[in-house]
Design an enzyme around this catalytic site. Structure first.
Site, mmCIF file in Angstrom:
data_model
loop_
_atom_site.group_PDB
_atom_site.id
_atom_site.type_symbol
_atom_site.label_atom_id
_atom_site.label_comp_id
_atom_site.label_asym_id
_atom_site.label_seq_id
_atom_site.Cartn_x
_atom_site.Cartn_y
_atom_site.Cartn_z
ATOM 1 N N SER A 106 8.613 -6.119 -9.028
ATOM 2 C CA SER A 106 9.753 -5.981 -9.900
ATOM 3 C C SER A 106 9.485 -6.631 -11.320
ATOM 4 O O SER A 106 8.664 -7.890 -11.207
ATOM 5 C CB SER A 106 10.419 -6.303 -9.383
ATOM 6 O OG SER A 106 11.854 -6.149 -9.859
ATOM 7 N N SER A 107 9.914 -5.714 -12.477
ATOM 8 C CA SER A 107 10.080 -6.351 -13.508
ATOM 9 C C SER A 107 10.728 -7.496 -13.669
ATOM 10 O O SER A 107 11.044 -8.368 -14.569
ATOM 11 C CB SER A 107 11.028 -5.552 -15.066
ATOM 12 O OG SER A 107 12.024 -4.909 -14.120
ATOM 13 N N LYS A 139 8.897 -12.530 -5.347
ATOM 14 C CA LYS A 139 7.855 -11.743 -6.308
ATOM 15 C C LYS A 139 6.739 -11.942 -7.143
ATOM 16 O O LYS A 139 5.446 -12.035 -7.118
ATOM 17 C CB LYS A 139 8.156 -10.675 -6.420
ATOM 18 C CG LYS A 139 8.964 -9.506 -5.655
ATOM 19 C CD LYS A 139 8.423 -9.159 -4.848
ATOM 20 C CE LYS A 139 8.089 -8.181 -3.986
ATOM 21 N NZ LYS A 139 7.584 -7.358 -2.736
#
Length: 314
Positions: A106-107, A139
Site C-alpha cells: 500500500s502507498s 507492509k
C-alpha cells in the site's frame, strides 16, 4: 499459461479481480483457498499447503485491511496478523523454490510528509502517518523481506505498491471501510432517507489518488509476464483530487441532493498522497480506467449486491 498460480486472498476485492484478469487472459491453472480452508496466519498449515500444491507463481493479495478507525482501534491486530500472513507466504515461497512472488502492499508505507509525488526511494526516509502506521510497518517488513530475498538468493520477488483502491467486492461497512466505498454507502442511504445531510470526516482538503481494482489486476498480470529489474514499484494513476471533490463526484453519481457537513474534529490523515508512477510506466504499464467511470461501475455493483452485505467484525 500452464504454470500453477496461487493467489492468496483470492476471495477479496484485490484477489478476485486478479483471478478474473488471469482467467480472461487464458490462465487456467489457478489455485485459491478461503480463509476457512487455509488460515494464512498458521505457519504449519501454510507450510503443508505449499508442500502439497507446489505453485510456480505466488501472488500475495491477502491482508487484514481497514480504514482510519479500524487501524486506530486494532493496532496490534493490524501489525501482527499482516506480518504473520506475509511471512508465512514469503518463507514458504522461498523454501519451495517458487519462480516468481508478487507482494502487494500500500502507498501508506511511505512517510507522512514525503515529497510529492511519492517516489519509491523515499521509503524509510521519515515518520509514517500515525493513523495507519501499524499496517504500514507490517507492509514495509514485507517489502524488505522480498528485497532481501532478491539480494541474497537472486529470486524474482517483486513488490507492487498500489494507491487507494476501490471497485467491485469492496468493503462497504461504515465501521471498517475506506473513504470511497464509505462515501458511496453514506450518500446512497441518505438519498433513500429523503436526501438527508451527510456528515464526512475531516476538512475535505487532503489530496488523494484512487485506482480501480481492475487496473491493479492488469498491473499484476503484467508483472507475472515480465521480468522487473528492481523490487519496488508504485501502482497508480498519477492523478489526485481533494476529498471534497471526491465527495461531490460521488454525490453526483449517486444522485444525492442533500447537504454535505464536514466534521473537522475528526482526523484528516496525510495531507497529500500522490504516487510517482513513472517507474512502472517505463516498464510498459499504465492505468486506463477514469475515476468517474470507475465510481459509476462500482456504484452499479453496490446496487446489485447491497442485499448481501454483512457488517464486518474485527
Amino acid at each position: 499459461m500452464n504454470k500453477k498460480i496461487y493467489i492468496a486472498g483470492n476471495n477479496g476485492m484485490v484477489g478476485s479481480a486478479i483471478w478474473n484478469a488471469l482467467k480472461a487472459k487464458g490462465y487456467e491453472n489457478l489455485v485459491g483457498k478461503t480463509s476457512k480452508e487455509l488460515d494464512l496466519r498458521n505457519q504449519a498449515a501454510v507450510q503443508d499447503f505449499f508442500a502439497q500444491e507446489k505453485p510456480d507463481i505466488v501472488i500475495d493479495a491477502a491482508a487484514r485491511v481497514g480504514g482510519i478507525m479500524a487501524n486506530n482501534d486494532y493496532p496490534y491486530t493490524f501489525l501482527m496478523e499482516n506480518m504473520q500472513i506475509q511471512n508465512n507466504l514469503i518463507e514458504n515461497a522461498l523454501q519451495q523454490n517458487v519462480s516468481k512472488f508478487i507482494f502487494l502492499g500500500s502507498s501508506c508505507i511511505y512517510p507522512k510528509l514525503a515529497p510529492q509525488p511519492l517516489k519509491e526511494d523515499c521509503l524509510l526516509t521519515a515518520s509514517l502517518e500515525p493513523t495507519n502506521e501499524w499496517y504500514a510497518i507490517a507492509k514495509i517488513s514485507g517489502v524488505k523481506s522480498c528485497e532481501a530475498i532478491r539480494k541474497q538468493y537472486g529470486k524474482d520477488f517483486v513488490s507492487l505498491m498500489p494507491t487507494n483502491l476501490y471497485g467491485p467486492n469492496d468493503n462497504f461497512d461504515l465501521q471498517t471501510s475506506h473513504v470511497l466505498p464509505a462515501m458511496i454507502r453514506k450518500f446512497h442511504e441518505a438519498k433513500l432517507n429523503g436526501n438527508e445531510s451527510v456528515t464526512l470526516w475531516g476538512s475535505g482538503t487532503p489530496m488523494r489518488e484512487f485506482l480501480h481494482v481492475e487496473d491493479l489486476a492488469e498491473a499484476v498480470v503484467f508483472a507475472t509476464e515480465n521480468i522487473f529489474e528492481e523490487n519496488l514499484y508504485n501502482i497508480g494513476t498519477g492523478v489526485d483530487l481533494t476529498i471534497k471533490s471526491l465527495a461531490q463526484l460521488i454525490q453526483k453519481i449517486v444522485g444525492h441532493e442533500g447537504d454535505i457537513i464536514w466534521d473537522s474534529t475528526k482526523p484528516d490523515g496525510t495531507p497529500k498522497k500522490l504516487m510517482d508512477v513513472s517507474k512502472m510506466e517505463k516498464q510498459g504499464w499504465k492505468a486506463k480506467i477514469t475515476l468517474e467511470d470507475g465510481i459509476r461501475s462500482t456504484y452499479d455493483w453496490f446496487l446489485e449486491n447491497e442485499h448481501s452485505f454483512k457488517e464486518v467484525k474485527l
